[in-house]
Every structure is written in structure tokens, then in C-alpha cells.
Design an enzyme around this catalytic site. Structure first.
Site, PDB file in Angstrom:
ATOM      1  N   LYS A 110      -3.840   0.039   6.798  1.00  0.00           N
ATOM      2  CA  LYS A 110      -5.017   0.735   6.284  1.00  0.00           C
ATOM      3  C   LYS A 110      -5.939   1.207   7.413  1.00  0.00           C
ATOM      4  O   LYS A 110      -6.663   2.175   7.274  1.00  0.00           O
ATOM      5  CB  LYS A 110      -5.820  -0.170   5.342  1.00  0.00           C
TER       6      LYS A 110
HETATM    7  C1  LIG Z   1      -1.906  -1.408   1.112  1.00  0.00           C
HETATM    8  C2  LIG Z   1      -0.719  -2.039   1.631  1.00  0.00           C
HETATM    9  C3  LIG Z   1       0.564  -1.680   1.191  1.00  0.00           C
HETATM   10  C4  LIG Z   1       0.779  -0.662   0.101  1.00  0.00           C
HETATM   11  O1  LIG Z   1       0.432   0.651   0.498  1.00  0.00           O
HETATM   12  P1  LIG Z   1       0.127   1.758  -0.589  1.00  0.00           P
HETATM   13  O2  LIG Z   1      -0.371   2.940   0.150  1.00  0.00           O
HETATM   14  O3  LIG Z   1      -0.930   1.176  -1.495  1.00  0.00           O
HETATM   15  O4  LIG Z   1       1.392   2.037  -1.325  1.00  0.00           O
HETATM   16  C5  LIG Z   1       1.652  -2.283   1.774  1.00  0.00           C
HETATM   17  N1  LIG Z   1       1.505  -3.238   2.740  1.00  0.00           N
HETATM   18  C6  LIG Z   1       0.290  -3.604   3.172  1.00  0.00           C
HETATM   19  C7  LIG Z   1       0.206  -4.657   4.210  1.00  0.00           C
HETATM   20  C8  LIG Z   1      -0.858  -3.027   2.652  1.00  0.00           C
HETATM   21  O5  LIG Z   1      -2.061  -3.407   3.102  1.00  0.00           O
END
Ligand SMILES: *Cc1c(COP(=O)(O)O)cnc(C)c1O
Length: 493
Positions: A110
Site C-alpha cells: 500500500k
Molecule cells: C491490501 C493487500 C492485499 C490485497 O490487495 P488489493 O489491492 O486489495 O487486492 C494483499 N496483500 C497485502 C499485504 C495487502 O496489504
């Protein structure tokens, strides 16, 4: 480039306005007018570093920002907050390339978009000459919340409110959030799951009366969730960067197609890979990896989306989601950009909890493949990768690896593959330790982290080390139907 709503009521929106509003007034998501670029010669970009490449891509989508403005945002985002000079290193192990997206300040992917979003939003505010306080509302399944808090803490002219499912995030994720400093931050645990938190945020953003009331109080609400186009576009960059890395290191030839595996929750990360493909990046298959909350697996394999099932809490909590918001953007594309269809399906999802897409739309899903990994398979994948190569992956990345293995067994496809590695294994030390055979019986999270570090000879990331000395600042909790009230309280209304 202008933006429009997937539900058809808004068109001709600038990128800064789309970012500031977060969600369109008809409840739809903003998408660029065009996602096909047939004139990019990717091989000409191999010498670019991460920042240069980001600038190249963002200039195509955020056309109301000047190059200098974009560069300023990019340099503020991808700096020494990242603990790897490549920003996104690619590690070859067990026959695949792990694209490590977790070297940012909160140790999850993120950060790739959330470190730049506040800077873009600040510029956007000055562009439309907004004389208001920007309030960022965020629902989190664990990682977005901390990344957004870290990004907006003490940013002048902004406030940030994060709702997280009280019992649906890992201990470390929770600690990261409730110890957040910054006088403009507010963190609230809700009695409910991520879907409840996300719905609550969407309801608030769609509540026109409340928006007017806020407007009078000189506040403007926006969202840092992956529904924000300002998050999606920066994520397109690393797929291209990963591809170019393979090209630069002679792992593939010019024009050679690769597969991409993405551990998926809200469908934001994999959607960015889809956009990269539509921009012309040679991607063959987009492999969507789900955990036991396998709504997307059903959707991609059967063409039906059904959220009417129990949400399971798994060892990959950031994927514990039943309503994948960004899927709406994919529906828009595979329906031939038919806002009427999208609106109908979203209405059906809301009213009946399920919908079915047409045969024609199913055909458009041909580049996707989906499988899911059980809890046991996830844990086994961590152990297997570690035993075979000494490389250690987190639970989310393990879901992707496990799915990749199943894919290869089933199809025999040996196309070179990039796996999106989305979090540091230290964020999920308990499961990781037990998966690789480190005894954790009766140990605290911090002790597990220490043992993991010792066994793997990898230093504990400093973002985790400092948590131990931090005090808890945010203790508020609320019911899922009281989220609006909490927002009002925090804003003093
Ligand atoms: C948010 C997240 C995901 C999923 O990603 P999306 O964009 O919501 O599909 C997978 N792994 C981690 C560690 C995340 O923080």
C-alpha cells in the site's frame, strides 16, 4: 486525460478533481477516458529508475499536473522512507520472480501508492483553489490504514480518520495504527469486518446531506482507499518496472510475454496490472490469487459474484474481503464500457447480494486465471519456499505462490512469472514462524519477530522495532452504524 464515472452520470472530470472526490456522486468509480496506449515502446524505458518511470506513466494519466509538479510529488514519495535503493527489488527464487513491494515505511505494498497520494492531493487542492480542510476517510483491512496514517500525519490542511475491523487485523497491524502520532489523526476500531468498514465509508461519502453539512463547516471529504484513482495509477508503474527489470537482466527478450500473480482482496493491485496490460505491456495471464474468501475465484471461473457467505478470518487478513470494490472498474471494461450494465450489476449486488455477468463479458475475462489457497496450503507454501531456497515470504505472498504452483500443475505453462510480494514476513511473524518450523508456543509477537530474524538472519525492519517503545494513543471503538457519528465527533461538529 479526463475521467468519468463507471455508472455514467459524470464525465469530463479532471484527474485532480477525481482524486479529491474519491468516489463519483452516482456512487461509481472514476476511470480514465482511455486505458489503451498503443504507442509506448517499453524497451526504450529500461534505463529509467523507479522515479523516472513513475513520472513517465503519471504524465500520461494526470495531465492537469505539470511535469515539475509530478516530479516534486515523486521525489517526496520515493525517498529514504524506502529501505531499498531500487524501491521495488525483484528477487528470483523457486523459479519465479518475487516483486517485493514492501520496502516502504509500513512494510506493505500500500505504501507504493499511499506515499505519493497526499502530495498529489495537496497539489490538487491548490489547483481547484479549494479553501477547505481535506478530511481523508479510510476503511482498512490492515495495511491501508497505517500507510495512509503515516502519509497524512501532520500534513497541514488535512485530517485523517481510519476505521479498522477490531478483530480482523494482525497484532502488529493493529499496534502500528493505534500508536500513530499526529494531531490530525483519528483511529477507530469497529465492531464488524472490513466489508462493514468499507460500506460505512462509502455510505458516508455518498451521503449528500452530510457532505453539504461538512461543506458548510469548511471540510471536504475524500478517501485514501483503493477506489481513489490517485492510488490506482501509481500502482501501474511497478508492473512495468518489474517487466523492465527482467528485460534489463536478460531474463526475457524484447516483447516476450510474462505472467503476473497477485494476491487479491479489493482487486486494486491486480487491476493495476490489467491497466498495465492494456497500456501494451506484454502480460499474458493475470493470475488472481484468493485466500479462503474466494469470491473472486468463483467470479472469474463461473461469472457469478456472490457475497452472501460468511467472511473468514485468515492468516492473510488484508485479503479478507467479500466485496471487492475495484472489480467495478473491470466490469466497466469487460462490458465494453457500458455504464448501464455496471449500474445494474452494482444495484443487484447491493439489493440481492449477488449478480451474474453475460456470456460476452465472461469471454472478456479470458486473460484472467483464478485459484485460491486454503490456510494449510498457505502455510505449506511459506515452508516450501524457505526450505527450497532460504527465501522467506509473508502469508499474502504465500497465497499467491501456492496458487501459482497449482496453475503450473494444471496448465504446464512455463511462461516467466512475476509474483507480487505484498508484505514483509515480519508483519505476520506468528504464521510465518510456525510455517517454517520455529517454535512460537507462548511467545509474544515481538519475541516471535526476534526468533524469525535470528533464524533467517534478516534484520528486523526498523518500522517494527520502534513499535515496542510506542504508547497506545487511539483507544476508540464504535458500532458499524455509528461511523458517521464518530466522524462528526472528531471534526467537532
Ligand atoms: C491490501 C493487500 C492485499 C490485497 O490487495 P488489493 O489491492 O486489495 O487486492 C494483499 N496483500 C497485502 C499485504 C495487502 O496489504
Amino acid at each position: 486525460m479526463l475521467y468519468r464515472s463507471t455508472r455514467g452520470e459524470e464525465k469530463g472530470i479532471s484527474s485532480s478533481e477525481a482524486m479529491l472526490k474519491g468516489i463519483a456522486s452516482d456512487g461509481g468509480l472514476y476511470v480514465p477516458d482511455n486505458i489503451y496506449f498503443n504507442n509506448i515502446k517499453f524497451e526504450d524505458l529500461v534505463s529509467m529508475d523507479y522515479k523516472e518511470l513513475t513520472c513517465f506513466i503519471l504524465e500520461k494519466y494526470f495531465t492537469d499536473f505539470g511535469k515539475e509538479e509530478l516530479l516534486e510529488c515523486i521525489h517526496k514519495a520515493y525517498d529514504c522512507k524506502f529501505d531499498d535503493k531500487d524501491i521495488v527489488p525483484l528477487i528470483e527464487s523457486c523459479g519465479v520472480h518475487f516483486m517485493e513491494l514492501y520496502h516502504g515505511p509500513t512494510l506493505a505494498f500500500k505504501d507504493m501508492a499511499l506515499t505519493i497520494l497526499p502530495h498529489l492531493l495537496k497539489k490538487a487542492v491548490s489547483k481547484i483553489n479549494l479553501k477547505k480542510h481535506l478530511v481523508i476517510l479510510t476503511a482498512t483491512s490492515g495495511d491501508t490504514g497505517k500507510a495512509a496514517l503515516e502519509a497524512f500525519a501532520d500534513v497541514e490542511g488535512t485530517k485523517i480518520i481510519v476505521f479498522f475491523p477490531q478483530n480482523g487485523v494482525s497484532e502488529i497491524q493493529k499496534l502500528q495504527m493505534i500508536t500513530q502520532e499526529g494531531t490530525n489523526t483519528c483511529v477507530i476500531g469497529i465492531e464488524g469486518n472490513f466489508d462493514d468498514a468499507q460500506n460505512g465509508v462509502k455510505d458516508i461519502l455518498n451521503n449528500r446531506d452530510f457532505m453539504e453539512k461538512l461543506d458548510k463547516a469548511s471540510y471536504m471529504l475524500s478517501s485514501a482507499n483503493s477506489i481513489n484513482i490517485g492510488r490506482l495509477i501509481p500502482q501501474v508503474v511497478y508492473y512495468i518496472y518489474g517487466y523492465l527489470n527482467l528485460l534489463k537482466n536478460n531474463k526475457i527478450e524484447i516483447g516476450e510475454k510474462i505472467n503476473v500473480v497477485v494476491p487479491t482482496g479489493n482487486f486494486g493491485n491486480i487491476l493495476a496490472a490489467y491497466y498495465a496490460k492494456k497500456m501494451g505491456l506484454p502480460i499474458a495471464r493475470l493470475i488472481c490469487a484468493s485466500n479462503e474468501n474466494n469470491v473472486l475465484y468463483d467470479f472469474i471461473n463461473k461469472g457469478t459474484y456472490n457475497r452472501k457467505r460468511e467472511l473468514k478470518l485468515t492468516s492473510s487478513p488484508s485479503m479478507d474481503i467479500l466485496v471487492s470494490s475495484n472489480l467495478e472498474r473491470l466490469l466497466y471494461e469487460i462490458s465494453g464500457r457500458d455504464a448501464g450494465i455496471v449500474k445494474g450489476l452494482m444495484k443487484k449486488l447491493e439489493m440481492e447480494g449477488e449478480y451474474e455477468i453475460t456470456e460476452a463479458m465472461i469471454r472478456e475475462l479470458k486473460d484472467f486465471y483464478s485459484e485460491y489457497a486454503s490456510e494449510k496450503e498457505t502455510s505449506e507454501a511459506i515452508g516450501k519456499v524457505y526450505r527450497n531456497s532460504g527465501y522467506i515470504i509473508d502469508t499474502h505472498t504465500a497465497v499467491a505462490y501456492s496458487v501459482y504452483e497449482k496453475y503450473v500443475v494444471k496448465t504446464g505453462d512455463n511462461t516467466k512469472t512475476i509474483i507480487a510480494s505484498t508484505a514483509s514476513p515480519f508483519k505476520f511473524a506468528g504464521t510465518v514462524c510456525s510455517s517454517v518450523g520455529i517454535d512460537i508456543e507462548g511467545f509474544s509477537d515481538f519475541e516471535m519477530i526476534k526468533r524469525l530474524s535470528k533464524a533467517t538472519e534478516i534484520n528486523i525492519p526498523s518500522a517494527i522495532k520502534i513499535l515496542k517503545s510506542k504508547s497506545v494513543i487511539h483507544r476508540n471503538t464504535c458500532r458499524k452504524n455509528n461511523m458517521k457519528l464518530e466522524v462528526e465527533k472528531f471534526l467537532g461538529m
